[in-house]
Design a protein around this motif. Structure first.
Motif, PDB file in Angstrom:
ATOM      1  N   ILE A  77       2.196   3.395  -9.135  1.00  0.00           N
ATOM      2  CA  ILE A  77       2.987   2.607 -10.087  1.00  0.00           C
ATOM      3  C   ILE A  77       3.946   1.646  -9.387  1.00  0.00           C
ATOM      4  O   ILE A  77       4.271   0.603  -9.944  1.00  0.00           O
ATOM      5  N   ARG A  78       4.405   1.983  -8.181  1.00  0.00           N
ATOM      6  CA  ARG A  78       5.251   1.023  -7.475  1.00  0.00           C
ATOM      7  C   ARG A  78       4.437  -0.206  -7.075  1.00  0.00           C
ATOM      8  O   ARG A  78       4.895  -1.344  -7.186  1.00  0.00           O
ATOM      9  N   ALA A  79       3.220   0.035  -6.601  1.00  0.00           N
ATOM     10  CA  ALA A  79       2.353  -1.083  -6.230  1.00  0.00           C
ATOM     11  C   ALA A  79       1.995  -1.932  -7.445  1.00  0.00           C
ATOM     12  O   ALA A  79       2.011  -3.166  -7.390  1.00  0.00           O
ATOM     13  N   LEU A  80       1.678  -1.283  -8.551  1.00  0.00           N
ATOM     14  CA  LEU A  80       1.301  -2.025  -9.756  1.00  0.00           C
ATOM     15  C   LEU A  80       2.483  -2.792 -10.331  1.00  0.00           C
ATOM     16  O   LEU A  80       2.321  -3.917 -10.819  1.00  0.00           O
ATOM     17  N   PHE A  81       3.671  -2.203 -10.286  1.00  0.00           N
ATOM     18  CA  PHE A  81       4.854  -2.924 -10.760  1.00  0.00           C
ATOM     19  C   PHE A  81       5.037  -4.203  -9.948  1.00  0.00           C
ATOM     20  O   PHE A  81       5.271  -5.285 -10.513  1.00  0.00           O
ATOM     21  N   ALA A  82       4.937  -4.096  -8.618  1.00  0.00           N
ATOM     22  CA  ALA A  82       5.103  -5.271  -7.767  1.00  0.00           C
ATOM     23  C   ALA A  82       4.014  -6.309  -8.030  1.00  0.00           C
ATOM     24  O   ALA A  82       4.273  -7.512  -8.047  1.00  0.00           O
ATOM     25  N   LEU A  83       2.786  -5.844  -8.270  1.00  0.00           N
ATOM     26  CA  LEU A  83       1.679  -6.752  -8.575  1.00  0.00           C
ATOM     27  C   LEU A  83       1.947  -7.520  -9.863  1.00  0.00           C
ATOM     28  O   LEU A  83       1.799  -8.748  -9.911  1.00  0.00           O
TER      29      LEU A  83
END
Length: 462
Positions: free
Chosen positions: A449-455
């Motif tokens: 979810i951290r990666a997806l939020f940044a994406l």
């Protein structure tokens, strides 16, 4: 919820961060007595190591070095993750205040290390507290910590207390918090509203199937749609799992927990998006009306599916939700699912698998994942394996006959329900920490979810 981060404290102990390269300079600054103490303890600033200094002089925390496989951002995120529970009770403050993004990474790592699942058992002791790093983005750290706590709590809750009904209630609570709308289609109404595969998988359970639909944001903003697999417990259906296989099946709604957690973070940050979250929520149970192996199911898209194995139910509920999600032609479509054991065999528990038709999107997500210490790894949607999903009696089989390449064939099955032009990412995850590490206790985990939020943030603000 403070996440063991405080605005100020009386006489907090100092925390010194040191890599192998900076340790020498730090010891020189702290003086000969501290250097002699570090030498006597064999302290070399290995990742996660701690050295308590004499006379309550603080603690040196090791961060390894940037050249190590898990250095850089990974070291910054998790350098403090073990400290809330391992340091003596009290308050601590960073001796040297880092700039962004390091300050926020350290704060979030501390916050995630302070997590404990306490619904049924009190924690043994309160966590130590950290004075907020001065340059940390408090709003962003708090939003992500809240999201991770929410997702971990959902995954850790046993199925007896978290079925489709309770998962839908949680989604409504999240929606109410952010003034979003949330509708739920329940039981036989799924047939009326044309979600037949969701109904078929969940109809045998007393806690009936549901389609959760949360919407938030301005209609004129880019449409971002999240789909999460919400199998609240998976017995395997009539192709019943052995006892060992059922042991952790309370976590089979980890995809749903992940997208709800991500949605909370996105809405709290008030990103300029039109967000939609679709969660097919079921319990794959056994009773007289359970679906059977080789049944042919209708789907929302109109394709017929021959059931290869009732224990491969996740793709069946996802296909209806993905068909609905794709109907709106979102700018970005992401689904998260604890879908296949084959993905775990291929990459183990720490690396969720991503599938997408779009190379640039895959590259961007993998770059964001590295920056956020939230790793993913891409596997191919290999078109040569599509033939394995052919069926003699239906448009396609849910599993095919091959015992190989299970993660790929599952992704290829889902791809049948998403237009090739749609920017779609399928994430196959375990949603569970199989061992405790700094900031990541054994148990439920909302991977990616951290990666997806940044994406998503970069996608809509670039």
């Amino acid at each position: 919820m403070s996440f063991a981060l405080v605005d100020k404290a009386e006489n907090p102990r100092l925390l010194y961060l040191a890599t192998r390269d900076t340790l020498e300079g730090l010891l020189e600054t702290l003086g000969a007595d501290v250097r002699a103490w570090a030498d006597s303890q064999g302290f070399t600033a290995d990742p996660g190591s701690q050295l308590g200094l004499p006379d309550n002089g603080g603690v040196i925390v090791g961060m390894g070095d940037d050249s190590s496989p898990l250095g850089g951002a990974d070291a910054e995120f998790w350098a403090l993750g073990a400290l809330p529970d391992s340091l003596p009770l009290g308050s601590y403050v960073l001796a040297h205040q880092p700039a962004e993004p390091t300050a926020s990474r350290l704060a979030l790592g501390w916050a995630l290390g302070a997590y404990a699942f306490t619904r049924y058992k009190k924690r043994k002791r309160a966590p130590a507290s950290l004075v907020w790093p001065e340059q940390a983005n408090r709003e962003r750290v708090t939003a992500m910590a809240e999201a991770v706590y929410l997702g971990r709590d959902l995954i850790n809750t046993p199925a007896g207390d978290l079925g489709p009904k309770e998962l839908a209630a949680t989604a409504r609570d999240v929606a109410e918090q952010h003034r979003a709308s949330c509708s739920v289609i329940t039981g036989d109404d799924l047939l009326i509203e044309n979600y037949p595969a969701v109904h078929a998988v969940g109809r045998a359970a007393t806690n009936g199937p549901r389609l959760i639909d949360l919407r938030w944001g301005d209609e004129n903003h880019p449409k971002i749609t999240l789909v999460g697999k919400g199998v609240c417990f998976d017995s395997g259906g009539l192709d019943i799992k052995p006892a060992g296989g059922m042991q952790l099946m309370k976590k089979d709604m980890g995809g749903a927990a992940s997208v709800l957690a991500l949605a909370h973070a996105l809405m709290r940050a008030k990103l300029p998006i039109r967000l939609r979250v679709l969660i097919p929520a079921v319990e794959n149970a056994i009773s007289g009306n359970a679906f059977h192996p080789l049944d042919v199911l209708a789907t929302r898209k109109g394709l017929t599916v021959e059931v290869g194995n009732t224990d491969a139910e996740g793709r069946l509920i996802l296909c209806d939700a993905l068909a609905e999600a794709d109907r709106e032609k979102p700018a970005l479509l992401i689904d998260c699912a604890t879908l296949t054991g084959a993905a775990r065999v291929a990459l183990g528990p720490d690396l969720p698998v991503i599938f997408t038709r779009h190379d640039a999107l895959a590259d961007d997500l993998q770059n964001k994942a590295a920056q956020q210490a939230d790793p993913v790894w891409r596997l191919p949607l290999w078109p040569g394996y599509r033939r394995l999903l052919d069926s003699k009696v239906a448009d396609l089989s849910s599993t095919g006959e091959s015992s190989f390449n299970g993660a790929i064939t599952a992704a290829l099955f889902l791809a049948e329900f998403v237009d090739p032009s749609t920017k779609w990412v399928h994430i196959d995850m375990i949603a569970w920490n199989t061992r405790s590490r700094p900031g990541r206790p054994e148990g439920g985990e909302v991977q990616t979810i951290r990666a997806l939020f940044a994406l998503i943030e970069d996608y809509v603000t670039a």
